[in-house]
Design a protein around this motif. Sequence first.
Motif, PDB file in Angstrom:
ATOM      1  N   HIS A 111       1.064  -1.191  -0.093  1.00 32.26           N
ATOM      2  CA  HIS A 111      -0.190   0.226   0.087  1.00 32.26           C
ATOM      3  C   HIS A 111       0.693   0.965   0.041  1.00 32.26           C
ATOM      4  O   HIS A 111       0.678   2.328  -1.070  1.00 32.26           O
ATOM      5  N   GLN A 112       1.891   1.410   1.479  1.00 36.53           N
ATOM      6  CA  GLN A 112       2.585   2.270   0.872  1.00 36.53           C
ATOM      7  C   GLN A 112       3.438   2.397  -0.289  1.00 36.53           C
ATOM      8  O   GLN A 112       3.444   3.663  -0.685  1.00 36.53           O
ATOM      9  N   VAL A 113       4.090   1.283  -0.771  1.00 40.30           N
ATOM     10  CA  VAL A 113       4.790   1.527  -1.824  1.00 40.30           C
ATOM     11  C   VAL A 113       3.851   2.049  -3.570  1.00 40.30           C
ATOM     12  O   VAL A 113       3.865   2.554  -4.376  1.00 40.30           O
ATOM     13  N   PHE A 114       2.937   2.169  -3.601  1.00 42.75           N
ATOM     14  CA  PHE A 114       1.842   2.502  -4.595  1.00 42.75           C
ATOM     15  C   PHE A 114       1.246   3.657  -4.347  1.00 42.75           C
ATOM     16  O   PHE A 114       1.522   4.375  -5.613  1.00 42.75           O
ATOM     17  N   ASN A 115       1.477   4.147  -3.347  1.00 41.18           N
ATOM     18  CA  ASN A 115       0.670   5.770  -3.602  1.00 41.18           C
ATOM     19  C   ASN A 115       2.419   6.421  -3.534  1.00 41.18           C
ATOM     20  O   ASN A 115       2.328   7.056  -3.725  1.00 41.18           O
ATOM     21  N   ARG A 116       3.917   5.797  -2.326  1.00 41.97           N
ATOM     22  CA  ARG A 116       5.048   6.982  -2.922  1.00 41.97           C
ATOM     23  C   ARG A 116       5.812   6.988  -4.553  1.00 41.97           C
ATOM     24  O   ARG A 116       5.705   7.383  -4.915  1.00 41.97           O
ATOM     25  N   LEU A 117       4.580   5.409  -5.699  1.00 41.47           N
ATOM     26  CA  LEU A 117       5.103   5.216  -6.422  1.00 41.47           C
ATOM     27  C   LEU A 117       3.685   6.016  -7.410  1.00 41.47           C
ATOM     28  O   LEU A 117       4.157   5.426  -9.146  1.00 41.47           O
ATOM     29  N   ALA A 118       3.096   6.338  -7.182  1.00 43.21           N
ATOM     30  CA  ALA A 118       1.945   6.312  -7.767  1.00 43.21           C
ATOM     31  C   ALA A 118       2.077   7.238  -8.989  1.00 43.21           C
ATOM     32  O   ALA A 118       3.095   8.165  -9.097  1.00 43.21           O
TER      33      ALA A 118
ATOM     34  N   PRO B 281      17.023  -7.780 -18.330  1.00 48.68           N
ATOM     35  CA  PRO B 281      17.394  -6.383 -17.580  1.00 48.68           C
ATOM     36  C   PRO B 281      16.723  -5.442 -17.103  1.00 48.68           C
ATOM     37  O   PRO B 281      16.739  -4.311 -16.608  1.00 48.68           O
ATOM     38  N   ILE B 282      15.245  -5.527 -17.653  1.00 48.07           N
ATOM     39  CA  ILE B 282      13.633  -4.911 -17.590  1.00 48.07           C
ATOM     40  C   ILE B 282      13.733  -4.893 -15.735  1.00 48.07           C
ATOM     41  O   ILE B 282      13.587  -4.380 -15.391  1.00 48.07           O
ATOM     42  N   LEU B 283      14.344  -6.374 -14.902  1.00 42.44           N
ATOM     43  CA  LEU B 283      14.180  -6.200 -13.669  1.00 42.44           C
ATOM     44  C   LEU B 283      14.917  -6.206 -12.790  1.00 42.44           C
ATOM     45  O   LEU B 283      14.732  -5.605 -11.729  1.00 42.44           O
ATOM     46  N   SER B 284      15.822  -5.751 -13.679  1.00 42.73           N
ATOM     47  CA  SER B 284      16.865  -5.156 -13.090  1.00 42.73           C
ATOM     48  C   SER B 284      17.084  -3.776 -12.628  1.00 42.73           C
ATOM     49  O   SER B 284      17.828  -2.906 -11.853  1.00 42.73           O
ATOM     50  N   GLN B 285      16.138  -3.148 -14.142  1.00 45.05           N
ATOM     51  CA  GLN B 285      15.817  -1.932 -13.845  1.00 45.05           C
ATOM     52  C   GLN B 285      15.009  -1.239 -12.916  1.00 45.05           C
ATOM     53  O   GLN B 285      15.177  -0.568 -12.510  1.00 45.05           O
ATOM     54  N   ILE B 286      14.055  -2.087 -12.581  1.00 39.30           N
ATOM     55  CA  ILE B 286      13.247  -2.424 -11.637  1.00 39.30           C
ATOM     56  C   ILE B 286      14.176  -1.668 -10.525  1.00 39.30           C
ATOM     57  O   ILE B 286      13.138  -1.173  -9.745  1.00 39.30           O
TER      58      ILE B 286
ATOM     59  N   TYR C  49      15.255   0.744  -5.555  1.00 40.47           N
ATOM     60  CA  TYR C  49      16.095   1.099  -5.202  1.00 40.47           C
ATOM     61  C   TYR C  49      15.936   2.846  -4.696  1.00 40.47           C
ATOM     62  O   TYR C  49      17.055   3.681  -3.574  1.00 40.47           O
ATOM     63  N   SER C  50      16.068   3.352  -5.535  1.00 36.74           N
ATOM     64  CA  SER C  50      16.382   4.925  -5.881  1.00 36.74           C
ATOM     65  C   SER C  50      14.983   5.478  -4.765  1.00 36.74           C
ATOM     66  O   SER C  50      15.428   6.278  -4.594  1.00 36.74           O
ATOM     67  N   LYS C  51      14.421   5.167  -5.170  1.00 37.15           N
ATOM     68  CA  LYS C  51      12.875   5.720  -4.038  1.00 37.15           C
ATOM     69  C   LYS C  51      12.924   4.707  -2.670  1.00 37.15           C
ATOM     70  O   LYS C  51      12.641   6.033  -2.684  1.00 37.15           O
ATOM     71  N   LEU C  52      13.022   4.305  -2.412  1.00 36.38           N
ATOM     72  CA  LEU C  52      12.860   3.377  -1.313  1.00 36.38           C
ATOM     73  C   LEU C  52      14.108   3.825  -0.769  1.00 36.38           C
ATOM     74  O   LEU C  52      13.891   3.814   0.524  1.00 36.38           O
ATOM     75  N   SER C  53      14.992   3.568  -1.181  1.00 39.24           N
ATOM     76  CA  SER C  53      16.569   3.980  -0.091  1.00 39.24           C
ATOM     77  C   SER C  53      16.534   2.471   0.887  1.00 39.24           C
ATOM     78  O   SER C  53      16.920   2.148   1.623  1.00 39.24           O
ATOM     79  N   SER C  54      15.829   1.025   0.592  1.00 42.83           N
ATOM     80  CA  SER C  54      16.015  -0.042   1.075  1.00 42.83           C
ATOM     81  C   SER C  54      16.386  -0.765   0.906  1.00 42.83           C
ATOM     82  O   SER C  54      17.071  -1.374  -0.227  1.00 42.83           O
TER      83      SER C  54
ATOM     84  N   GLN D 295       9.173 -13.954  -8.515  1.00 40.67           N
ATOM     85  CA  GLN D 295       9.231 -13.050  -7.178  1.00 40.67           C
ATOM     86  C   GLN D 295      11.004 -12.464  -7.394  1.00 40.67           C
ATOM     87  O   GLN D 295      12.103 -12.469  -7.981  1.00 40.67           O
ATOM     88  N   VAL D 296      11.211 -11.743  -6.819  1.00 41.72           N
ATOM     89  CA  VAL D 296      12.763 -10.816  -6.867  1.00 41.72           C
ATOM     90  C   VAL D 296      12.808 -10.595  -5.094  1.00 41.72           C
ATOM     91  O   VAL D 296      12.453  -9.642  -4.645  1.00 41.72           O
ATOM     92  N   ALA D 297      14.380 -10.608  -5.466  1.00 45.63           N
ATOM     93  CA  ALA D 297      14.596 -10.695  -3.985  1.00 45.63           C
ATOM     94  C   ALA D 297      15.900  -9.441  -4.283  1.00 45.63           C
ATOM     95  O   ALA D 297      17.151 -10.010  -5.451  1.00 45.63           O
ATOM     96  N   THR D 298      16.270  -8.207  -3.621  1.00 40.37           N
ATOM     97  CA  THR D 298      17.594  -7.509  -4.005  1.00 40.37           C
ATOM     98  C   THR D 298      18.562  -6.914  -2.643  1.00 40.37           C
ATOM     99  O   THR D 298      17.682  -6.944  -1.680  1.00 40.37           O
ATOM    100  N   TYR D 299      19.380  -6.546  -2.962  1.00 42.14           N
ATOM    101  CA  TYR D 299      20.684  -6.591  -2.088  1.00 42.14           C
ATOM    102  C   TYR D 299      20.891  -4.844  -2.288  1.00 42.14           C
ATOM    103  O   TYR D 299      21.984  -5.024  -3.087  1.00 42.14           O
ATOM    104  N   GLU D 300      20.768  -3.710  -2.027  1.00 40.37           N
ATOM    105  CA  GLU D 300      21.619  -2.207  -2.620  1.00 40.37           C
ATOM    106  C   GLU D 300      21.101  -2.258  -4.223  1.00 40.37           C
ATOM    107  O   GLU D 300      22.073  -1.839  -5.003  1.00 40.37           O
ATOM    108  N   GLY D 301      20.021  -2.871  -4.042  1.00 36.84           N
ATOM    109  CA  GLY D 301      19.502  -2.679  -5.042  1.00 36.84           C
ATOM    110  C   GLY D 301      20.085  -3.491  -6.327  1.00 36.84           C
ATOM    111  O   GLY D 301      19.654  -3.415  -7.886  1.00 36.84           O
ATOM    112  N   HIS D 302      20.706  -4.767  -6.038  1.00 33.57           N
ATOM    113  CA  HIS D 302      21.277  -5.410  -7.055  1.00 33.57           C
ATOM    114  C   HIS D 302      20.052  -6.787  -6.706  1.00 33.57           C
ATOM    115  O   HIS D 302      20.174  -7.057  -5.651  1.00 33.57           O
ATOM    116  N   ILE D 303      19.813  -7.263  -7.926  1.00 29.77           N
ATOM    117  CA  ILE D 303      19.147  -8.631  -7.947  1.00 29.77           C
ATOM    118  C   ILE D 303      20.010 -10.203  -6.970  1.00 29.77           C
ATOM    119  O   ILE D 303      21.579 -10.131  -7.291  1.00 29.77           O
TER     120      ILE D 303
END
Length: 242
Positions: free
Chosen positions: A49-56, A149-154, A159-164, A118-126
Amino acid sequence: MIRPFDEFQVHDIFSKKIAIIGENHNIPDLFNSDATISVQITPNEYSTHQVFNRLAGSDLIPGFVGDRFKAMKLKTPISVISPNSTIQTFPTFRHLNRANLVKGSLYFSKPKIDTQIQVATYEGHIIGAREIIDGRPIHLNTARYPESPILSQISENLYSKLSSEFSRFRIGFTKTGPILLAMENFKLKTPELVDLYFQAYESKLGKIPNWYRHQTSKSLVEKYLSEYINREEISKKCPYLL
């Protein structure tokens, strides 16, 4: 083939230098609970819910409305994300009207999903990607998977938007492109944990040689995969198995 003693010594230089906190594992030959450098695996910092709102408004987020009255103008089926990120899908307006939905829910037309990943990332890298096949997550070889390449871009965009530091999520591929289906705290398995070790090591300690990656993956990941799936059967449905 018997390896020389000095190769064992070199191998020890790279192993057991990282500790994992927050998720159990069964890889004592790789991780070391007493290592001075640790990586803490945490749940997603932001809910669906939070991500949908943040990235609307981004291409990754389906266009949604914020109340049931406006949802009546959407095409069915309609998916609803509650403030606590429970997701329900209603095939008709009649089903939607009968539902007891929480104020603040998000409503959008659910597109036809061709593939779910399903995708798992660490510091923006898959560190791992799994295709859902017959309801079961199947580990993908991201070096061969054409949509990598599409999954990497996502992953980089999130990561750039959420900094998680850690993110785990599900992507749906539709005819018009990929969309975010949900943020999911699925458990990391051996393939993701091994790749996490590689990426954490290189992020905090330095470069890992390719031979070490190959040798470690062969000894740990291949053994896990051989016990996890029937490769011959699954490869008929997915040619990009790890």
